[in-house]
Design a protein around this motif. Structure first.
Motif, PDB file in Angstrom:
ATOM      1  N   LEU A 114       0.831  -1.202   0.000  1.00 61.91           N
ATOM      2  CA  LEU A 114       0.000   0.000   0.000  1.00 61.91           C
ATOM      3  C   LEU A 114       0.866   1.252   0.000  1.00 61.91           C
ATOM      4  O   LEU A 114       0.592   2.207  -0.732  1.00 61.91           O
ATOM      5  N   TYR A 115       1.938   1.262   0.806  1.00 62.98           N
ATOM      6  CA  TYR A 115       2.831   2.423   0.835  1.00 62.98           C
ATOM      7  C   TYR A 115       3.471   2.641  -0.540  1.00 62.98           C
ATOM      8  O   TYR A 115       3.623   3.776  -0.998  1.00 62.98           O
ATOM      9  N   ALA A 122       1.612   9.544  -6.105  1.00 60.40           N
ATOM     10  CA  ALA A 122       1.992  10.934  -5.863  1.00 60.40           C
ATOM     11  C   ALA A 122       2.566  11.587  -7.115  1.00 60.40           C
ATOM     12  O   ALA A 122       2.618  12.809  -7.206  1.00 60.40           O
ATOM     13  N   ASN A 123       2.991  10.757  -8.092  1.00 62.81           N
ATOM     14  CA  ASN A 123       3.468  11.287  -9.376  1.00 62.81           C
ATOM     15  C   ASN A 123       2.300  11.928 -10.112  1.00 62.81           C
ATOM     16  O   ASN A 123       1.214  11.350 -10.202  1.00 62.81           O
ATOM     17  N   ARG A 124       2.507  13.111 -10.650  1.00 62.56           N
ATOM     18  CA  ARG A 124       1.396  13.844 -11.273  1.00 62.56           C
ATOM     19  C   ARG A 124       0.863  13.155 -12.518  1.00 62.56           C
ATOM     20  O   ARG A 124      -0.245  13.442 -12.956  1.00 62.56           O
ATOM     21  N   HIS A 125       1.646  12.246 -13.126  1.00 60.10           N
ATOM     22  CA  HIS A 125       1.178  11.550 -14.316  1.00 60.10           C
ATOM     23  C   HIS A 125       0.376  10.292 -13.980  1.00 60.10           C
ATOM     24  O   HIS A 125      -0.148   9.642 -14.877  1.00 60.10           O
TER      25      HIS A 125
END
Length: 548
Positions: A114-115, A122-125
């Motif tokens: 999960l982590y 969290a990567n914008r893509h």
């Protein structure tokens, strides 16, 4: 051990025997090829094959069904990927010995997974979150009582099991909606005052005074917490101009996604490189004249580039909802009407500006390039060429080569009023970039298999699989660098020979290193490499200038 299996699967399963042979031994059957993608099996096949254990089954049959059930539980619940419909056979080493499954720390492994998934998202893509999301949701409800639906306060074990009873009850959603609306007001920034107020009732009912055993009064609560919070944070109120700035920022980011800027920068470098190839002698050319000529090429072609990417997104809305849900049309940030206005305006302005500038070679190259890409995208009879691998590759590679290389070369010759000739470097450029665009045409389909299947497209990635197509693309690029090295070695000019051979040899090594770092089972990794191809192309646009 368990978390290691998620990343180093081959070390655990292929060390002793072939994977599918072991699959047959443990489960008694092997799925058909159309139900398998690499080392993952479609969940529907598992459900149809092991959905119900037959009556009076012997012990071995029961163990097979138990193994299949556990693999489905692990593959779709605790360690789910973003596909949501495939089960990896990495779990075979664990279900092989059912008696030993309790010895592994499954909770630690699920938490680590999960982590890892939350770190990736969290990567914008990245727009999809994988992992044990039902456990994450249960934890949120447990740790943040404000977000709990009505009826969630009953204690039962395990904690996540309480969620299953909510569907049987009448859930009042309006209070929860009001809570969300209040918490995320003021442009999505949490109001600290309201957070404390919303927690008031919870602490009032659940927290007691340790000294006297009595409840903390409302007055004391507000005096101790609420007043302090408002006094300390009064200076943090957002400026009135902040919503406008956020609106402008969001609008620009949405337009950036709609315009696909990673390809736009490569387009500029291609046009500049080919314009420089048209200059026979830099010392005899006015920089001002060259700059004006390049801007004359750039303006109509940039506008038309917006039409090309826009019409493709208009035709692929349903596919993009599966493959690229972050795009403005697929996500709903742009309405269909607004997108049509942008695309139609770009088409008219692109052709109009090219005609006004008076460069006939550039105008007709623009017409041919636009027609090819329109035929590639629009869903009309005899068109929509992207459904065929051959037609898609030919139309995309031809359009890009004509529009981004031949057009600026011919236009610059016209502007500078120079005799038309075809230097060795131009021929080399056309050959090299055509191979690059062929790779781009093939590689773009690798992360998009799911949506292309749903649309009925017959791409090479669907026929051969992503691994074969990926390494075929790498082979084409390595062959391109090989051609460049040979061309450089044949050059009669020593400095051009050395520079061309050395630089392309270095680029081939960088490409090989970058290709081996790609995770072929991860669409985000594949998409990242696809965008990296445009970087390699931009570098090549610079290197071709030194070929003599």
């Amino acid at each position: 051990m368990v978390s290691g299996c998620l990343t180093d699967f081959h070390l655990y399963i292929e060390g002793g025997r072939p994977a599918w042979q072991w699959f047959r031994e443990l489960l008694g059957v092997v799925p058909p090829e159309n139900q398998v993608q690499k080392f993952a099996v479609n969940c529907t096949w598992f459900q149809e094959t092991f959905g119900e254990c037959p009556d009076r089954a012997d012990e071995e049959t029961i163990r097979r069904f138990a193994r299949a059930y556990i693999m489905m539980l692990l593959g779709t619940q605790l360690f789910a990927d973003k596909s949501g419909n495939r089960i990896h056979i990495r779990w075979l080493p664990y279900v092989a010995r059912l008696e030993e499954m309790g010895r592994y720390s499954w909770g630690s492994a699920a938490l680590a997974w999960l982590y890892r998934c939350m770190c990736r998202v969290a990567n914008r893509h990245v727009v999809k979150l994988a992992g044990p999301l039902q456990l994450l949701q249960s934890w949120i409800f447990w740790r943040f009582p404000t977000f709990r639906p009505t009826g969630y306060d009953e204690i039962s074990w395990p904690l996540a099991s309480r969620w299953k009873f909510l569907k049987e009850r009448e859930i009042h959603k309006q209070p929860l909606r009001n809570t969300r609306r209040a918490l995320w007001n003021n442009n999505g920034k949490l109001s600290k005052e309201y957070c404390i107020k919303m927690q008031h009732n919870y602490w009032k009912n659940h927290c007691t005074n340790l000294k006297g055993g009595s409840m903390m009064s409302d007055d004391k609560f507000e005096k101790k917490y609420l007043v302090n919070a408002t006094s300390k944070n009064s200076h943090d109120e957002p400026k009135k101009s902040q919503p406008i700035l956020e609106f402008i920022k969001d609008g620009m980011d949405t337009f950036r996604q709609f315009s696909r800027l990673y390809a736009f920068f490569s387009f500029i470098s291609s046009g500049l490189s080919s314009s420089l190839l048209a200059v026979d002698n830099l010392s005899n050319i006015s920089p001002k004249m060259f700059l004006i000529g390049f801007l004359q090429f750039l303006i109509p072609n940039c506008i038309m580039f917006q039409y090309i990417v826009g019409v493709n997104q208009l035709a692929d809305i349903e596919i993009d909802k599966i493959n690229k849900p972050y795009l403005p049309l697929a996500s709903g940030k742009y309405s269909l009407r607004n997108a049509i206005i942008i695309v139609a305006s770009s088409l008219l302005m692109g052709f109009g500006s090219a005609w006004v500038l008076g460069s006939r070679p550039m105008f007709w190259c623009l017409v041919i390039s636009t027609m090819l890409m329109t035929a590639y995208s629009v869903n009309l009879p005899l068109l929509r060429w992207k459904r065929s691998t051959i037609l898609a590759t030919l139309s995309l590679a031809s359009s890009m080569t004509i529009g981004q290389h031949i057009a600026p070369f011919l236009h610059m010759k016209t502007v500078l009023k120079k005799a038309l000739n075809y230097p060795r470097s131009l021929v080399f450029t056309v050959v090299v970039v055509s191979l690059f665009y062929t790779v781009i045409s093939l590689a773009k389909d690798i992360p998009d298999i799911e949506g292309d299947k749903a649309a009925g497209h017959k791409t090479l990635a669907i026929h051969l699989g992503p691994r074969r197509v990926f390494w075929f693309c790498i082979s084409l690029l390595q062959m391109t660098y090989g051609i460049a090295i040979i061309m450089g070695a044949l050059s009669p000019i020593l400095w051009s020979k050395i520079f061309t051979v050395v630089t392309h040899f270095i680029m081939s090594i960088i490409l090989w290193y970058r290709a081996n770092s790609v995770d072929l089972s991860n669409n985000d990794s594949l998409q990242s490499f696809y965008m990296a191809i445009f970087v390699f192309l931009s570098v090549e646009n610079f290197l071709v200038l030194f070929v003599r």
